[in-house]
Design a protein around this motif. Structure first.
Motif, PDB file in Angstrom:
ATOM      1  N   UNK A   1     -20.623 -15.168 -46.222  1.00  0.00           N
ATOM      2  CA  UNK A   1     -19.642 -15.277 -47.287  1.00  0.00           C
ATOM      3  C   UNK A   1     -18.284 -14.752 -46.877  1.00  0.00           C
ATOM      4  N   UNK A   2     -18.195 -13.456 -46.643  1.00  0.00           N
ATOM      5  CA  UNK A   2     -16.901 -12.841 -46.358  1.00  0.00           C
ATOM      6  C   UNK A   2     -16.383 -13.119 -44.953  1.00  0.00           C
ATOM      7  N   UNK A   3     -17.272 -13.154 -43.969  1.00  0.00           N
ATOM      8  CA  UNK A   3     -16.831 -13.263 -42.580  1.00  0.00           C
ATOM      9  C   UNK A   3     -16.954 -14.670 -42.012  1.00  0.00           C
ATOM     10  N   UNK A   4     -17.531 -15.590 -42.786  1.00  0.00           N
ATOM     11  CA  UNK A   4     -17.550 -17.010 -42.424  1.00  0.00           C
ATOM     12  C   UNK A   4     -18.258 -17.286 -41.101  1.00  0.00           C
ATOM     13  N   UNK A   5     -19.335 -16.548 -40.826  1.00  0.00           N
ATOM     14  CA  UNK A   5     -20.166 -16.839 -39.660  1.00  0.00           C
ATOM     15  C   UNK A   5     -21.122 -17.961 -40.048  1.00  0.00           C
ATOM     16  N   UNK A   6     -21.051 -19.068 -39.362  1.00  0.00           N
ATOM     17  CA  UNK A   6     -21.864 -20.229 -39.722  1.00  0.00           C
ATOM     18  C   UNK A   6     -23.293 -20.073 -39.213  1.00  0.00           C
ATOM     19  N   UNK A   7     -24.171 -20.921 -39.707  1.00  0.00           N
ATOM     20  CA  UNK A   7     -25.571 -20.941 -39.254  1.00  0.00           C
ATOM     21  C   UNK A   7     -25.627 -21.158 -37.741  1.00  0.00           C
ATOM     22  N   UNK A   8     -24.847 -22.122 -37.250  1.00  0.00           N
ATOM     23  CA  UNK A   8     -24.848 -22.438 -35.824  1.00  0.00           C
ATOM     24  C   UNK A   8     -24.290 -21.279 -34.999  1.00  0.00           C
ATOM     25  N   UNK A   9     -23.225 -20.644 -35.500  1.00  0.00           N
ATOM     26  CA  UNK A   9     -22.645 -19.500 -34.786  1.00  0.00           C
ATOM     27  C   UNK A   9     -23.640 -18.342 -34.717  1.00  0.00           C
ATOM     28  N   UNK A  10     -24.365 -18.104 -35.805  1.00  0.00           N
ATOM     29  CA  UNK A  10     -25.326 -17.001 -35.789  1.00  0.00           C
ATOM     30  C   UNK A  10     -26.430 -17.258 -34.771  1.00  0.00           C
ATOM     31  N   UNK A  11     -26.870 -18.503 -34.659  1.00  0.00           N
ATOM     32  CA  UNK A  11     -27.895 -18.824 -33.657  1.00  0.00           C
ATOM     33  C   UNK A  11     -27.401 -18.434 -32.265  1.00  0.00           C
ATOM     34  N   UNK A  12     -26.178 -18.791 -31.944  1.00  0.00           N
ATOM     35  CA  UNK A  12     -25.611 -18.469 -30.634  1.00  0.00           C
ATOM     36  C   UNK A  12     -25.468 -16.953 -30.458  1.00  0.00           C
ATOM     37  N   UNK A  13     -25.017 -16.269 -31.492  1.00  0.00           N
ATOM     38  CA  UNK A  13     -24.824 -14.822 -31.409  1.00  0.00           C
ATOM     39  C   UNK A  13     -26.147 -14.084 -31.229  1.00  0.00           C
ATOM     40  N   UNK A  14     -27.181 -14.531 -31.927  1.00  0.00           N
ATOM     41  CA  UNK A  14     -28.488 -13.904 -31.769  1.00  0.00           C
ATOM     42  C   UNK A  14     -29.052 -14.162 -30.383  1.00  0.00           C
ATOM     43  N   UNK A  15     -28.854 -15.383 -29.872  1.00  0.00           N
ATOM     44  CA  UNK A  15     -29.329 -15.719 -28.534  1.00  0.00           C
ATOM     45  C   UNK A  15     -28.665 -14.839 -27.480  1.00  0.00           C
ATOM     46  N   UNK A  16     -27.381 -14.566 -27.672  1.00  0.00           N
ATOM     47  CA  UNK A  16     -26.624 -13.754 -26.720  1.00  0.00           C
ATOM     48  C   UNK A  16     -26.706 -12.263 -27.037  1.00  0.00           C
ATOM     49  N   UNK A  17     -27.416 -11.914 -28.111  1.00  0.00           N
ATOM     50  CA  UNK A  17     -27.639 -10.521 -28.504  1.00  0.00           C
ATOM     51  C   UNK A  17     -26.341  -9.778 -28.816  1.00  0.00           C
ATOM     52  N   UNK A  18     -25.382 -10.464 -29.437  1.00  0.00           N
ATOM     53  CA  UNK A  18     -24.142  -9.779 -29.822  1.00  0.00           C
ATOM     54  C   UNK A  18     -23.720 -10.107 -31.257  1.00  0.00           C
ATOM     55  N   UNK A  19     -24.703 -10.371 -32.098  1.00  0.00           N
ATOM     56  CA  UNK A  19     -24.403 -10.667 -33.509  1.00  0.00           C
ATOM     57  C   UNK A  19     -23.730  -9.489 -34.200  1.00  0.00           C
ATOM     58  N   UNK A  20     -24.304  -8.288 -34.048  1.00  0.00           N
ATOM     59  CA  UNK A  20     -23.736  -7.105 -34.703  1.00  0.00           C
ATOM     60  C   UNK A  20     -22.300  -6.853 -34.247  1.00  0.00           C
ATOM     61  N   UNK A  21     -22.040  -7.019 -32.957  1.00  0.00           N
ATOM     62  CA  UNK A  21     -20.690  -6.807 -32.436  1.00  0.00           C
ATOM     63  C   UNK A  21     -19.697  -7.785 -33.042  1.00  0.00           C
ATOM     64  N   UNK A  22     -20.130  -9.038 -33.222  1.00  0.00           N
ATOM     65  CA  UNK A  22     -19.237 -10.033 -33.803  1.00  0.00           C
ATOM     66  C   UNK A  22     -18.962  -9.729 -35.282  1.00  0.00           C
ATOM     67  N   UNK A  23     -19.981  -9.261 -35.995  1.00  0.00           N
ATOM     68  CA  UNK A  23     -19.770  -8.861 -37.393  1.00  0.00           C
ATOM     69  C   UNK A  23     -18.729  -7.741 -37.460  1.00  0.00           C
ATOM     70  N   UNK A  24     -18.880  -6.725 -36.608  1.00  0.00           N
ATOM     71  CA  UNK A  24     -17.928  -5.613 -36.600  1.00  0.00           C
ATOM     72  C   UNK A  24     -16.526  -6.081 -36.216  1.00  0.00           C
ATOM     73  N   UNK A  25     -16.437  -7.016 -35.262  1.00  0.00           N
ATOM     74  CA  UNK A  25     -15.121  -7.526 -34.841  1.00  0.00           C
ATOM     75  C   UNK A  25     -14.427  -8.231 -35.995  1.00  0.00           C
ATOM     76  N   UNK A  26     -15.181  -9.065 -36.704  1.00  0.00           N
ATOM     77  CA  UNK A  26     -14.575  -9.801 -37.814  1.00  0.00           C
ATOM     78  C   UNK A  26     -14.225  -8.888 -38.987  1.00  0.00           C
ATOM     79  N   UNK A  27     -15.019  -7.839 -39.192  1.00  0.00           N
ATOM     80  CA  UNK A  27     -14.690  -6.886 -40.252  1.00  0.00           C
ATOM     81  C   UNK A  27     -13.340  -6.216 -40.008  1.00  0.00           C
ATOM     82  N   UNK A  28     -12.976  -6.047 -38.736  1.00  0.00           N
ATOM     83  CA  UNK A  28     -11.735  -5.363 -38.383  1.00  0.00           C
ATOM     84  C   UNK A  28     -10.508  -6.274 -38.426  1.00  0.00           C
ATOM     85  N   UNK A  29     -10.702  -7.589 -38.592  1.00  0.00           N
ATOM     86  CA  UNK A  29      -9.565  -8.512 -38.626  1.00  0.00           C
ATOM     87  C   UNK A  29      -8.748  -8.313 -39.906  1.00  0.00           C
TER      88      UNK A  29
END
Length: 307
Positions: free
Chosen positions: A216-244
């Motif tokens: 909702x707030x950070x606009x991470x799509x279903x497809x983007x989350x799949x890639x982030x989980x595969x690369x094991x950096x989902x949490x980091x991306x959430x934190x990065x977007x929270x700081x924008x």
């Protein structure tokens, strides 16, 4: 959603800063492996042990039930063959759902058929993870990781629940505002502690609140989350977007109230909305995906009504 709001309710009849569920539990995950085929069982056991898991092994449904009864509070996930003589995989799942301690253990159904109607039968029984034999090791790892994330989340939230005062059960209404994943965890525990069956609703609240933050707030799509989980950096991306800067003022607003014997909660994010109907059910075509089950799990397992 057409409007970025989720409402959940539970009928009356049915925080302290804690460790985040995103931190792994100290002990190695314990998996129960159930398969009547000796060779398949041996291959899977060797593969999973090499990946660092502790393994309990059952060669039929009867043995599986016995081990589940004995180790229900320790088993993190079950890898379960569907086609077995005697008590088959679906019957094992049915018996698990009838027992409070077993009911929330994630089940990964291992089956020889990818027929949508067969997978749908398992989903309807409460199986949200599927593997089709023979399973690719990468797919196997992805699905087990997803099931274990669910298990870690459940254990951490249940522990956190114990820290909240029983006085919250007398709370008649409240309003919460949150931004981060840690705040979502705290809010899920606080809200659940207000309900008559907190262990049932806490993971549902966590799913909906995390959904509101990330999608909702950070606009991470279903497809983007799949890639982030595969690369094991989902949490980091959430934190990065929270700081924008564009996300600095975005919050998830939650209201809770008791009304006419119901316990009602409404969750509203600041996003543009999304096609929630796609995730209202677990589609067989997504049964082997690593994520995308949260809304359906919340609806099916946590709340009497959800809209």
């Amino acid at each position: 959603m057409n409007a970025p709001t989720a409402t959940a309710a539970q009928n009356i009849a049915p925080s302290a800063q804690g460790a985040s569920f995103f931190t792994p539990r100290e002990q190695k995950p314990l998996l129960l492996l159930v398969d009547d085929a000796r060779v398949m069982r041996a291959v899977l056991q060797e593969t999973l042990e090499k990946k660092g898991y502790q393994i309990l092994v059952a060669e039929n449904g009867e043995d599986a039930i016995d081990l589940l009864t004995k180790y229900a509070t320790r088993i993190d996930a079950v890898v379960l063959d569907r086609e077995m003589p005697g008590i088959d995989g679906l019957e094992v799942v049915k018996r698990m759902k009838e027992d409070f301690q077993m009911a929330t253990i994630p089940v990964i159904m291992f089956t020889a058929t990818s027929a949508p109607e067969k997978i749908q039968e398992g989903i309807d029984a409460g199986v949200f993870y599927y593997l089709v034999k023979p399973a690719d090791e990468v797919v196997l790892q992805r699905i087990i990781d997803s099931a274990l994330r669910e298990s870690k989340q459940k254990h951490s939230l249940i522990t956190e629940l114990s820290l909240h005062s029983g006085m919250l059960k007398t709370l008649r209404s409240c309003q919460l505002s949150l931004r981060s994943l840690t705040e979502a965890e705290d809010a899920a525990c606080l809200l659940a502690a207000c309900f008559p069956n907190p262990e049932r609703v806490v993971t549902g609240f966590m799913e909906l609140l995390v959904n509101a933050v990330e999608h909702g707030n950070l606009n991470i799509s279903y497809e983007e989350k799949h890639k982030l989980l595969t690369e094991n950096n989902w949490r980091e991306e959430v934190d990065r977007r929270l700081a924008l800067p564009e996300n600095a003022s975005k919050t998830v607003e939650v209201t809770f109230q008791r009304k006419d014997g119901d316990f009602l909660a409404q969750i509203t994010d600041a996003g543009p909305g999304f096609d929630w109907k796609r995730y209202w059910h677990i589609n067989p075509s997504r049964a082997t995906a690593s994520h995308g089950r949260g809304i359906a799990r919340a609806r099916l397992m946590s709340f009497d009504r959800m809209s």
